[in-house]
Motif scaffolding. Structure first.
Motif, PDB file in Angstrom:
ATOM      1  N   PHE A   1       0.830  -1.198   0.000  1.00 19.30           N
ATOM      2  CA  PHE A   1       0.000   0.000   0.000  1.00 19.30           C
ATOM      3  C   PHE A   1       0.864   1.248   0.000  1.00 19.30           C
ATOM      4  CE2 PHE A   1       0.815  -1.167   4.303  1.00 19.30           C
ATOM      5  CZ  PHE A   1       0.644  -0.074   5.146  1.00 19.30           C
ATOM      6  N   ILE A   2       0.235   2.352  -0.383  1.00 21.31           N
ATOM      7  CA  ILE A   2       0.904   3.644  -0.517  1.00 21.31           C
ATOM      8  C   ILE A   2       0.190   4.657   0.361  1.00 21.31           C
ATOM      9  CG2 ILE A   2       1.300   5.573  -2.114  1.00 21.31           C
ATOM     10  CD1 ILE A   2       1.725   3.516  -4.303  1.00 21.31           C
ATOM     11  N   ARG A   3       0.979   5.516   0.988  1.00 24.59           N
ATOM     12  CA  ARG A   3       0.428   6.640   1.732  1.00 24.59           C
ATOM     13  C   ARG A   3       1.242   7.884   1.418  1.00 24.59           C
ATOM     14  NH1 ARG A   3      -1.849   5.007   7.694  1.00 24.59           N
ATOM     15  NH2 ARG A   3      -3.453   3.585   6.943  1.00 24.59           N
ATOM     16  N   SER A   4       0.712   9.032   1.775  1.00 24.43           N
ATOM     17  CA  SER A   4       1.468  10.270   1.618  1.00 24.43           C
ATOM     18  C   SER A   4       1.528  10.983   2.955  1.00 24.43           C
ATOM     19  CB  SER A   4       0.815  11.178   0.569  1.00 24.43           C
ATOM     20  OG  SER A   4      -0.444  11.641   1.014  1.00 24.43           O
ATOM     21  N   GLY A   5       2.634  11.689   3.194  1.00 27.20           N
ATOM     22  CA  GLY A   5       2.801  12.421   4.437  1.00 27.20           C
ATOM     23  C   GLY A   5       4.245  12.417   4.881  1.00 27.20           C
ATOM     24  N   PRO A   6       4.534  12.960   6.066  1.00 28.50           N
ATOM     25  CA  PRO A   6       5.885  12.881   6.628  1.00 28.50           C
ATOM     26  C   PRO A   6       6.272  11.413   6.807  1.00 28.50           C
ATOM     27  CG  PRO A   6       4.512  14.436   7.846  1.00 28.50           C
ATOM     28  CD  PRO A   6       3.600  13.687   6.938  1.00 28.50           C
ATOM     29  N   VAL A   7       7.477  11.043   6.395  1.00 33.57           N
ATOM     30  CA  VAL A   7       7.824   9.627   6.292  1.00 33.57           C
ATOM     31  C   VAL A   7       7.733   8.907   7.633  1.00 33.57           C
ATOM     32  CG1 VAL A   7       9.616   7.981   5.643  1.00 33.57           C
ATOM     33  CG2 VAL A   7       9.263  10.042   4.273  1.00 33.57           C
ATOM     34  N   ALA A   8       8.437   9.405   8.645  1.00 25.66           N
ATOM     35  CA  ALA A   8       8.500   8.681   9.919  1.00 25.66           C
ATOM     36  C   ALA A   8       7.126   8.556  10.567  1.00 25.66           C
ATOM     37  CB  ALA A   8       9.475   9.379  10.866  1.00 25.66           C
ATOM     38  N   SER A   9       6.389   9.656  10.660  1.00 20.28           N
ATOM     39  CA  SER A   9       5.084   9.600  11.322  1.00 20.28           C
ATOM     40  C   SER A   9       4.096   8.748  10.530  1.00 20.28           C
ATOM     41  CB  SER A   9       4.525  11.012  11.521  1.00 20.28           C
ATOM     42  OG  SER A   9       4.354  11.674  10.279  1.00 20.28           O
ATOM     43  N   THR A  10       4.227   8.728   9.205  1.00 24.09           N
ATOM     44  CA  THR A  10       3.346   7.895   8.389  1.00 24.09           C
ATOM     45  C   THR A  10       3.639   6.418   8.617  1.00 24.09           C
ATOM     46  OG1 THR A  10       3.208   9.644   6.715  1.00 24.09           O
ATOM     47  CG2 THR A  10       2.555   7.433   6.039  1.00 24.09           C
TER      48      THR A  10
END
Length: 424
Positions: free
Chosen positions: A107-116
């Motif tokens: 799966f894919i998400r978007s956002g700040p890497v660590a917090s995501t």
């Protein structure tokens, strides 16, 4: 940590390396779900054999995650080239892992890497995160890298750090079919035929990845190449008929076998899609992938629809039922014309609306067609319980709220409820 590129370190949330007894305790814990964040680079692949070994040892599921930059997923529903690269890479890795007998979701998400990464681990109840450590040899442990450091310190599960192999070659500007095909292992080849393909999903080349730029023009151009490109550009600008390009397909993405100049000109002219002769490749050992291809081709032959893609083979039979249900409202229209109207008036707007809610974040590995069926089931239930006619935009908004999906960032579509019949 030493200089051995194959060495791994188990750390818990305090970020401290533990002794062998504590490591045994971590290994002895129940691990059912393993999260593997991937950045699409060769360096990042060092963690894959380690994650796969852990999955086999524990009989665990693998969750592959790529984090796009903040707001990188287009709220209009269009697929960006960056997203297409990521989906293709994850598809190829997941297909090879499934062929090797592993249970894998991507799966894919978007956002700040660590917090995501941390959010995904909590939501999926992950037991182990396999993460890359800082590749700069010689730095003290205190400098793991900002992402690794934050994940190690805040994760609620064990974290396994893998140092990358620094001798791996750098990425080409576009994806290489040869490299991606090798990653998948033995492949079967299927002729798909002529169809329009979104330009954003053409993300690589067959045999020329290291000589072409991201615009599909040669990195080192010659006068002859410029002249040829100019002729192709002029022909396409004046709407002259040109032969379709030839593409290979692996997972979500397409690779140019013949037609780089036409792809480059199409990008320059602002095309959304281009006619293509497509050959698809599927991992031989991926039985679900083979079944999915067969079901999709049967659906396409019946409906003539070439843009409805699911990740579950069982989805196509149910989608065909929805098409037939809609056709019942048009008894004098043939099946293919009914299917075209269903796609234009129901499925395509619904798919874009679902992407605005980023619903795929809640169903790893599923594509718009699979999630559309979830919405269809939800809509049917609401209609049965309330007696109200719930249109598709309303059903999508209500379903998104029920699963805690985010609201669209712009162009919010308000629910419409009323009495009477509606599409099913």
């Amino acid at each position: 940590m030493g200089d051995d590129p194959e060495r791994t370190d188990v750390l818990t949330t305090d970020g401290i390396q533990h002794d062998s007894d504590e490591r045994k305790a971590v290994r002895g814990a129940t691990v059912q779900r393993i999260l593997v964040p991937l950045d699409l680079s060769p360096l990042g692949e060092a963690k894959l054999p380690i994650a796969e070994a852990q999955a086999r040892a524990f009989g665990a599921e693998l969750y592959l995650l790529h984090v796009l930059p903040v707001n990188a997923i287009d709220p209009s529903g269009a697929v960006s080239t960056h997203e297409a690269h990521a989906r293709t890479y994850l598809d190829n890795v997941a297909s090879r892992q499934r062929a090797d007998g592993l249970t894998t979701n991507a799966f894919i998400r978007s956002g700040p890497v660590a917090s995501t990464i941390l959010d995904a681990a909590r939501e999926r109840e992950i037991d182990l995160i396999v993460l890359g450590s800082n590749p700069r040899v010689g730095l003290p442990r205190a400098f793991l890298g900002s992402v690794a450091d934050e994940v190690v310190r805040q994760a609620e599960c064990a974290v396994l750090l893998v140092r990358p192999n620094l001798t791996l070659v750098a990425d080409a500007p576009i994806r290489s079919f040869d490299n991606d095909a090798a990653r998948m292992g033995p492949l079967s080849q299927r002729t798909v035929g002529l169809r329009p393909v979104e330009l954003s999903r053409i993300i690589g080349s067959v045999g020329r990845a290291h000589t072409l730029g991201t615009d599909f023009r040669p990195i080192r151009r010659t006068r002859e190449d410029d002249q040829r490109y100019g002729r192709v550009y002029a022909a396409m600008e004046s709407a002259q008929s040109l032969p379709p390009i030839e593409l290979y397909k692996l997972g979500f993405g397409y690779y140019v076998l013949d037609g780089n100049h036409r792809v480059a000109a199409a990008h320059a002219l602002g095309y959304d899609e281009i006619d293509s002769e497509v050959t698809e490749f599927i991992a031989l050992g991926d039985t679900e992938g083979q079944r999915l291809f067969a079901e999709r081709r049967a659906f396409e032959r019946t409906t003539g629809l070439m843009r409805v893609e699911a990740s579950l083979s069982s989805s196509y039979g149910r989608l065909l039922e929805l098409v037939y249900d809609d056709c019942a409202r048009r008894p004098d229209t043939d099946t293919r014309e009914c299917a075209r109207l269903w796609y234009q008036s129901i499925f395509r707007p619904a798919a874009r609306h679902m992407r605005q809610h980023t619903m795929a974040e809640h169903f790893p590995g599923e594509r718009s067609a699979d999630i559309f069926l979830r919405v269809a089931d939800f809509r049917k239930q609401v209609i049965g319980e309330t007696g109200l006619a719930v249109d598709w935009p309303a059903a999508i908004d209500m379903f998104a709220e029920s699963i805690g999906a985010r609201q669209p960032r712009r162009g919010t579509i308000l629910p419409l409820l009323g009495r009477g019949d509606s599409h099913t």
